[in-house]
Design a protein around this motif. Sequence first.
Motif, PDB file in Angstrom:
ATOM      1  N   SER A 182       0.803  -1.229   0.000  1.00 28.91           N
ATOM      2  CA  SER A 182       0.000   0.000   0.000  1.00 28.91           C
ATOM      3  C   SER A 182       0.831   1.272   0.000  1.00 28.91           C
ATOM      4  O   SER A 182       0.326   2.330   0.344  1.00 28.91           O
ATOM      5  CB  SER A 182      -0.919   0.012   1.235  1.00 28.91           C
ATOM      6  OG  SER A 182      -1.910  -0.979   1.136  1.00 28.91           O
ATOM      7  N   TRP A 233      -6.985  -6.829  -5.551  1.00 23.29           N
ATOM      8  CA  TRP A 233      -7.093  -5.428  -5.148  1.00 23.29           C
ATOM      9  C   TRP A 233      -7.851  -5.396  -3.829  1.00 23.29           C
ATOM     10  O   TRP A 233      -9.025  -5.766  -3.787  1.00 23.29           O
ATOM     11  CB  TRP A 233      -7.822  -4.652  -6.250  1.00 23.29           C
ATOM     12  CG  TRP A 233      -8.108  -3.201  -5.966  1.00 23.29           C
ATOM     13  CD1 TRP A 233      -7.597  -2.419  -4.988  1.00 23.29           C
ATOM     14  CD2 TRP A 233      -9.002  -2.360  -6.716  1.00 23.29           C
ATOM     15  NE1 TRP A 233      -8.101  -1.149  -5.080  1.00 23.29           N
ATOM     16  CE2 TRP A 233      -8.973  -1.086  -6.136  1.00 23.29           C
ATOM     17  CE3 TRP A 233      -9.826  -2.571  -7.834  1.00 23.29           C
ATOM     18  CZ2 TRP A 233      -9.740  -0.021  -6.612  1.00 23.29           C
ATOM     19  CZ3 TRP A 233     -10.595  -1.512  -8.308  1.00 23.29           C
ATOM     20  CH2 TRP A 233     -10.528  -0.246  -7.706  1.00 23.29           C
ATOM     21  N   LEU A 272      -9.972   8.018  -0.737  1.00 24.72           N
ATOM     22  CA  LEU A 272      -8.637   8.010  -0.147  1.00 24.72           C
ATOM     23  C   LEU A 272      -8.372   9.330   0.571  1.00 24.72           C
ATOM     24  O   LEU A 272      -7.921   9.360   1.714  1.00 24.72           O
ATOM     25  CB  LEU A 272      -7.573   7.792  -1.226  1.00 24.72           C
ATOM     26  CG  LEU A 272      -6.143   7.705  -0.687  1.00 24.72           C
ATOM     27  CD1 LEU A 272      -5.922   6.408   0.062  1.00 24.72           C
ATOM     28  CD2 LEU A 272      -5.118   7.829  -1.801  1.00 24.72           C
ATOM     29  N   ALA A 285      -4.962   1.221  -8.896  1.00 25.64           N
ATOM     30  CA  ALA A 285      -5.588  -0.058  -9.262  1.00 25.64           C
ATOM     31  C   ALA A 285      -5.234  -0.485 -10.685  1.00 25.64           C
ATOM     32  O   ALA A 285      -4.869  -1.639 -10.930  1.00 25.64           O
ATOM     33  CB  ALA A 285      -7.104   0.045  -9.095  1.00 25.64           C
ATOM     34  N   ALA A 287     -13.790   0.208  -1.834  1.00 25.50           N
ATOM     35  CA  ALA A 287     -14.656   0.800  -2.851  1.00 25.50           C
ATOM     36  C   ALA A 287     -15.882  -0.052  -3.200  1.00 25.50           C
ATOM     37  O   ALA A 287     -16.949   0.501  -3.516  1.00 25.50           O
ATOM     38  CB  ALA A 287     -13.843   1.108  -4.110  1.00 25.50           C
ATOM     39  N   ASN A 299      -5.849   2.491  -3.654  1.00 24.66           N
ATOM     40  CA  ASN A 299      -6.952   2.573  -4.623  1.00 24.66           C
ATOM     41  C   ASN A 299      -6.588   3.265  -5.940  1.00 24.66           C
ATOM     42  O   ASN A 299      -6.860   2.716  -7.014  1.00 24.66           O
ATOM     43  CB  ASN A 299      -8.160   3.253  -3.974  1.00 24.66           C
ATOM     44  CG  ASN A 299      -8.911   2.295  -3.055  1.00 24.66           C
ATOM     45  OD1 ASN A 299      -9.216   1.166  -3.459  1.00 24.66           O
ATOM     46  ND2 ASN A 299      -9.190   2.716  -1.834  1.00 24.66           N
ATOM     47  N   THR A 303      -9.708  -3.405  -1.264  1.00 23.90           N
ATOM     48  CA  THR A 303     -10.351  -2.108  -1.387  1.00 23.90           C
ATOM     49  C   THR A 303     -11.707  -2.037  -0.705  1.00 23.90           C
ATOM     50  O   THR A 303     -12.454  -3.026  -0.677  1.00 23.90           O
ATOM     51  CB  THR A 303     -10.521  -1.749  -2.892  1.00 23.90           C
ATOM     52  OG1 THR A 303     -11.266  -0.539  -2.986  1.00 23.90           O
ATOM     53  CG2 THR A 303     -11.240  -2.843  -3.659  1.00 23.90           C
ATOM     54  N   LEU A 342     -12.306   6.887  -6.360  1.00 26.09           N
ATOM     55  CA  LEU A 342     -11.160   6.305  -5.640  1.00 26.09           C
ATOM     56  C   LEU A 342     -10.324   7.396  -4.982  1.00 26.09           C
ATOM     57  O   LEU A 342      -9.895   7.259  -3.831  1.00 26.09           O
ATOM     58  CB  LEU A 342     -10.296   5.476  -6.606  1.00 26.09           C
ATOM     59  CG  LEU A 342     -10.995   4.326  -7.332  1.00 26.09           C
ATOM     60  CD1 LEU A 342     -10.017   3.609  -8.273  1.00 26.09           C
ATOM     61  CD2 LEU A 342     -11.604   3.332  -6.342  1.00 26.09           C
ATOM     62  N   ASN A 348     -15.484  -1.909  -9.941  1.00 24.17           N
ATOM     63  CA  ASN A 348     -14.275  -2.567  -9.446  1.00 24.17           C
ATOM     64  C   ASN A 348     -14.113  -3.945 -10.086  1.00 24.17           C
ATOM     65  O   ASN A 348     -13.036  -4.311 -10.559  1.00 24.17           O
ATOM     66  CB  ASN A 348     -14.333  -2.723  -7.918  1.00 24.17           C
ATOM     67  CG  ASN A 348     -14.597  -1.436  -7.164  1.00 24.17           C
ATOM     68  OD1 ASN A 348     -15.278  -1.431  -6.156  1.00 24.17           O
ATOM     69  ND2 ASN A 348     -14.072  -0.314  -7.659  1.00 24.17           N
TER      70      ASN A 348
END
Lengths: 294, 294, 294, 294
Positions: free
Chosen positions: B168, B207, B249, B196, B211, B193, B209, B245, B219
């Motif tokens: 990350s 991934w 964040l 990606a 989201a 994010n 996430t 995204l 996604n």
Amino acid sequence: MMSNIHGIIGYTITPFGANGEGLDLPALGQSIDRLIDSGVHAIAPLGSTGEGAYLSDAEWDQVAEFSIKHVAKRVPTIVSVSDLTTAKAIRRARFAEAHGADVVMVLPASYWKLSDAEILAHYRAIGDSIGVPIMLYNNPATSGTDMSVELILRIVNGVENVTMVKESTGDIQRMHKLQLLGESQVPFYNGCNPLALEAFAAGAKGWCTAAPNLIPQLNLDLYAASLAGDLDRARELFYRQLPLLDFILKGGLPATIKAGLCQTGLEVGDPRLPVFPLSEAGQGQLQAILKTLR
Amino acid sequence: MMSNIHGIIGYTITPFGANGEGLDLPALGQSIDRLIDSGVHAIAPLGSTGEGAYLSDAEWDQVAEFSIKHVAKRVPTIVSVSDLTTAKAIRRARFAEAHGADVVMVLPASYWKLSDAEILAHYRAIGDSIGVPIMLYNNPATSGTDMSVELILRIVNGVENVTMVKESTGDIQRMHKLQLLGESQVPFYNGCNPLALEAFAAGAKGWCTAAPNLIPQLNLDLYAASLAGDLDRARELFYRQLPLLDFILKGGLPATIKAGLCQTGLEVGDPRLPVFPLSEAGQGQLQAILKTLR
Amino acid sequence: MMSNIHGIIGYTITPFGANGEGLDLPALGQSIDRLIDSGVHAIAPLGSTGEGAYLSDAEWDQVAEFSIKHVAKRVPTIVSVSDLTTAKAIRRARFAEAHGADVVMVLPASYWKLSDAEILAHYRAIGDSIGVPIMLYNNPATSGTDMSVELILRIVNGVENVTMVKESTGDIQRMHKLQLLGESQVPFYNGCNPLALEAFAAGAKGWCTAAPNLIPQLNLDLYAASLAGDLDRARELFYRQLPLLDFILKGGLPATIKAGLCQTGLEVGDPRLPVFPLSEAGQGQLQAILKTLR
Amino acid sequence: MMSNIHGIIGYTITPFGANGEGLDLPALGQSIDRLIDSGVHAIAPLGSTGEGAYLSDAEWDQVAEFSIKHVAKRVPTIVSVSDLTTAKAIRRARFAEAHGADVVMVLPASYWKLSDAEILAHYRAIGDSIGVPIMLYNNPATSGTDMSVELILRIVNGVENVTMVKESTGDIQRMHKLQLLGESQVPFYNGCNPLALEAFAAGAKGWCTAAPNLIPQLNLDLYAASLAGDLDRARELFYRQLPLLDFILKGGLPATIKAGLCQTGLEVGDPRLPVFPLSEAGQGQLQAILKTLR
């Protein structure tokens, strides 16, 4: 809301039993007595050196209560009450006040980065919950949050009982800015050991340090020379103790201070894993440095 | 020790009651069902999004147990068990395994900076305590510790059940280095994010996430296009979802995802203070972004 | 003001005589021919690789004039005209245009940190002095100045002939932001070799690179696969050439490219001191990497 | 090889004619006389403040020759001879020596990042070419190269006439390390204006500064108080002048110092573009600050 915190503020370690389990409160008491007998001007339990972040809530309460009682007002006690949520930090602040702490210290501990507004609200909520003064603590290396001088002054001006600032970035310009923007009205304290000489030169009112566990007289003499305005003596005293100050910073305070206490006859156990105790090589270096200072 | 974690790994929030107090487990169950029904390939409770760091130990246990049971093996469950001491992280890892977690995720959370040897020992101690695979998690922004690719590979090679890496840092070169030095044998997962598209381009197997709480189909489609090797479609899908995204964040995952869930009819409460809920202005922006994506 | 710069933009070295003295223009001509014969889509003399900053003004003029004439419109020529003062950069830009350059590239070279207004005025003054398009170049590692995407777009919108952006921070998010804020209207080019795959994935129109001096076919194939939207082939091609791309970046482009040209039979001399030629150990590594790629 | 450089080392600006064209040597002579008459202990032409990097070679020679002649040994002259190639830096160093410079100052200017071996070789080549002492200058903000204390000491120990160190990182720990590792044998000079108090506290032998163009007496008094070991007076003097020191650093030395000289009756022109002259707002602030200091 008055307080006169100044000079050498000695940070205590938290002694554990074997394998980092359990608390060894008698050893904690002895380490506190040593500090006070050596002449430090205040005692600060449960800070970074005290591994406050590594304790369970129950352990934290025990150490806070014991430390305050054991100091017994011989000098002021400054208890670090930082916690990740506002609710838990308030609980600790109230607990410390209820048991007699003179001052509480608050670092804006964070997992998610905090906005200025979130940090201000955090200090306000804690401030509103207690009656004792708060020492605001800025240390981005451990908290992940770097408070600008402008934010610090907004907090000091906006929360009545935030009356002192401990600065540990190691950047002397922060202290200059606090002095200029704060119009010499906001007492600041140095939390970066190898900056001790320059922080006093810049006007710091005190030095928050674990070093007096090992070399109290040198720390006290540096403060005295600075207070007397004797730059040549302050410089000489500083460079003498600097190798030790560098060593304990670089090696990690819990590991190095605990090893040093052990070398001087006070068994206080190891830090909690994943933090390692000082290596054998490190112990040799520490012993060599301490030898030159006696 | 086999596992086939891949694709879209959906992170859950932790719903609280009023004033951030208490857990709302029914809402947690609904959010898990939504994610699974939308097609995510795995569920990850108690991560950064799940405010794992802000829970009491008792709450943490409740959320872990409930989440695993509620997923009920429909997809794999990956439980974040990070804690500040090795002993507490082991306790959590064992608890998760005992309740049926398929994988545990470990971030080397720290207050004091950890050496490579301390980090390796931390992973080894946890690995030796459980039988399920561990996903190593590198996220210096929240943990304060940045593990080099060399260290990560030492851990992967030295601890049998550390078999996956979540990266990350947002630096794609880390994934390149993992791929080259790991000789394409170490599966890595993207935890940033807005990276990606490129992470899949570079060969990320999945991934991680939050989201999919808000835009699961976009996604999943991005993953499918990447898996099919269709770069033009992947790029188009990525740029469509990128504003969302970036928004989650920048705004902080707990605040933005909780606000987004609320906007789509699932009330999950606010983050715990000092973290603020999403501002009204932010809620408006989020609604506008989500509207363009439907 | 139209231009259609795209694909693989090959950077030339500047060959010197013994002890870094004098220019070896015949060798420069041969290196240009090699690049064009291999199929690159444009030639860029006097960039970082070309040690433009290390030349006297007279040498700079010679290399610019010779390079443009030697390319002879077989492909477009993009001449780097950066200089520390605006007056000198304008002189170089005019010189390049007068001798037939298709595009000039401008990095905001600085000794004193420049404000956004100073940078904008610098580009405006240069833009007003010439008729050919300008490729704006952001590379804080060499220029000391990092232009934000917002500033870049202000310049692109405010100076008519700044029509292209070369991004060399290595941060893919800059390209995302250029794409989103620039509404897909601002062509951007990648200047960070180990980001080649992801930059194309993100939509870069070209790759500014010295690598075609050594491995032109792999560079061209990666571009072709990206243009065709074939992600799997692009990824495979990228990882094959990545060790070479990492090596030339880490070793310094003038030293590594000159050594590589020498290994392939074209003697171009050493970089100018204080920059060292590639060490013997480095030459061995380079030869080994190149061997695996043929 | 002896030299006794100490105290306040005054940096000169380079006056230009209209539009930054041409040199105004009479104005340069006046500014030098002012500095010497005010009592500075040395004169340093062609440094950062002197826009040395923005001059043509012919201009550089003129300024060097004129400055040295005009100082006429009233105090020592320290000429900055940095250039991007070793060959050109040697030429400048020899020129300065031939015209009577007492010391030359060398910053490892770079476009490509230099290795420690390249930097050492650069200093050695220059050192071997001249007979006067060299002041090594570390300033990553302008040179892009940060020399570690270890490297600096290798150079000092390895090149006979590198006998002094100017440190401008602003990190006081560098001076501590120079003092400890250099066993108090390597004289160091402070190049960071807002660090003046602490650098003297830490033992700096001098202060390299453009401030005496505007406030020479305050600079000299601070040095005198430090030399006398009078910390309280040094602190008071420092905080008085700090707003000016901060202002000239933040605003860029050429722009602010030239504006300040103009306000005190000495017309020296503007900096060369792209560097802007001080804005009207900035001129107002500067005037206000200067007013409080008289």
